[in-house]
Design an enzyme around this catalytic site. Structure first.
Site, PDB file in Angstrom:
ATOM      1  N   ARG A  70       9.232   1.988  -3.019  1.00  0.00           N
ATOM      2  CA  ARG A  70       8.943   0.554  -3.166  1.00  0.00           C
ATOM      3  C   ARG A  70      10.242  -0.245  -3.228  1.00  0.00           C
ATOM      4  O   ARG A  70      10.345  -1.329  -2.645  1.00  0.00           O
ATOM      5  CB  ARG A  70       8.093   0.314  -4.420  1.00  0.00           C
ATOM      6  CG  ARG A  70       7.661  -1.145  -4.615  1.00  0.00           C
ATOM      7  CD  ARG A  70       6.568  -1.284  -5.645  1.00  0.00           C
ATOM      8  NE  ARG A  70       5.370  -0.576  -5.244  1.00  0.00           N
ATOM      9  CZ  ARG A  70       4.992   0.610  -5.756  1.00  0.00           C
ATOM     10  NH1 ARG A  70       5.679   1.182  -6.728  1.00  0.00           N
ATOM     11  NH2 ARG A  70       3.915   1.218  -5.300  1.00  0.00           N
TER      12      ARG A  70
ATOM     13  N   ASP B 196       0.863  -1.175   0.000  1.00  0.00           N
ATOM     14  CA  ASP B 196       0.000   0.000   0.000  1.00  0.00           C
ATOM     15  C   ASP B 196       0.901   1.226   0.000  1.00  0.00           C
ATOM     16  O   ASP B 196       1.803   1.348   0.828  1.00  0.00           O
ATOM     17  CB  ASP B 196      -0.938   0.012   1.205  1.00  0.00           C
ATOM     18  CG  ASP B 196      -2.131   0.922   0.939  1.00  0.00           C
ATOM     19  OD1 ASP B 196      -2.740   0.796  -0.146  1.00  0.00           O
ATOM     20  OD2 ASP B 196      -2.447   1.775   1.787  1.00  0.00           O
TER      21      ASP B 196
HETATM   22  P1  IMP Z   1      -2.147   1.888  -3.886  1.00  0.00           P
HETATM   23  O1  IMP Z   1      -0.903   1.488  -3.155  1.00  0.00           O
HETATM   24  O2  IMP Z   1      -2.422   0.939  -5.004  1.00  0.00           O
HETATM   25  O3  IMP Z   1      -3.309   2.129  -2.971  1.00  0.00           O
HETATM   26  O4  IMP Z   1      -1.779   3.248  -4.611  1.00  0.00           O
HETATM   27  C1  IMP Z   1      -2.317   4.492  -4.291  1.00  0.00           C
HETATM   28  C2  IMP Z   1      -2.159   5.427  -5.473  1.00  0.00           C
HETATM   29  O5  IMP Z   1      -0.811   5.833  -5.575  1.00  0.00           O
HETATM   30  C3  IMP Z   1      -2.564   4.841  -6.814  1.00  0.00           C
HETATM   31  O6  IMP Z   1      -3.231   5.839  -7.558  1.00  0.00           O
HETATM   32  C4  IMP Z   1      -1.250   4.483  -7.458  1.00  0.00           C
HETATM   33  O7  IMP Z   1      -1.306   4.612  -8.848  1.00  0.00           O
HETATM   34  C5  IMP Z   1      -0.316   5.519  -6.848  1.00  0.00           C
HETATM   35  N1  IMP Z   1       1.024   4.955  -6.692  1.00  0.00           N
HETATM   36  C6  IMP Z   1       1.389   3.909  -5.913  1.00  0.00           C
HETATM   37  N2  IMP Z   1       2.695   3.655  -6.058  1.00  0.00           N
HETATM   38  C7  IMP Z   1       3.154   4.560  -6.957  1.00  0.00           C
HETATM   39  C8  IMP Z   1       4.426   4.778  -7.543  1.00  0.00           C
HETATM   40  O8  IMP Z   1       5.407   4.077  -7.299  1.00  0.00           O
HETATM   41  N3  IMP Z   1       4.487   5.789  -8.438  1.00  0.00           N
HETATM   42  C9  IMP Z   1       3.425   6.575  -8.755  1.00  0.00           C
HETATM   43  N4  IMP Z   1       2.224   6.405  -8.259  1.00  0.00           N
HETATM   44  C10 IMP Z   1       2.085   5.390  -7.354  1.00  0.00           C
END
Ligand code: IMP
Length: 179
Positions: free
Chosen positions: A164, A60
């Site tokens: 990440r 997350d």
């Molecule tokens: P989740 O971890 O999938 O809940 O991501 C939350 C939001 O952040 C989503 O809109 C993802 O596209 C964005 N996001 C997550 N990780 C990254 C990244 O490494 N780069 C850019 N956007 C990210």
């Protein structure tokens, strides 16, 4: 073998470069509306525990913008779906302080126990969208010490410095004990 429970193939591609024994399980799980990524991960692990066979991980992540008091933060997915990168750039129009950070919380469920591994990447919100690589907020985030946005870097370059990438290398070091 570790199962990555996600809908997001981009995350899987980035993570598999660091831990090759990763397998993607495309499955939806409820995302708790909470104040921190850590709470979201705890809830999801508990939910998935008796539904997934074997060891699994979840990721997350969120983008936290200093001038917006940490917004979109835990709301990053919803905000990206609704106002997107252009909406964020609009909110940041004329704002001098462009400092922001990405944070990833990886949840690991292994041998019945849960752990969290965290990675943070500091940077700035770009004046405009640039680059075609990556996903999500990548075109508007310039990592500290770089001129390029994440979306202008290769996966390998992004992994070397990203939230990440950092969390995954901690995970890699951690799971050695369980092999
Ligand atoms: P989740 O971890 O999938 O809940 O991501 C939350 C939001 O952040 C989503 O809109 C993802 O596209 C964005 N996001 C997550 N990780 C990254 C990244 O490494 N780069 C850019 N956007 C990210």
């Amino acid at each position: 073998m570790y199962k990555l429970i996600t809908h997001n193939r981009h995350k899987y591609t980035e993570m598999k470069k660091i831990i090759p024994e990763l397998e993607m399980v495309d499955m939806e799980y409820p995302e708790l509306q909470a104040d921190t990524l850590e709470e979201v991960v705890d809830f999801a692990i508990n939910y998935l525990r008796d539904k997934i066979d074997g060891n699994f991980i979840i990721d997350d992540s969120g983008l936290f913008i200093e001038a917006l008091n940490g917004f979109p933060g835990v709301y990053s997915a919803y905000v990206h779906k609704t106002i997107g990168n252009r909406g964020i750039l609009k909110l940041m129009d004329g704002v001098e302080n462009r400092r922001a950070y990405f944070k990833t919380v990886i949840g690991l469920n292994i041998d019945g126990y849960a752990y969290k591994l965290i990675g943070i990447c500091h940077g700035n919100i770009a004046p405009r969208e640039r680059g075609n690589n990556g996903f999500g907020y990548d075109p508007i985030f310039i990592p500290m010490g770089f001129e390029k946005t994440f979306a202008e870097l290769s996966i390998e370059e992004k992994n070397r410095i990203s939230h990440r990438g950092k969390a995954m290398r901690k995970l890699e070091a951690f799971i050695v004990k369980f092999r």
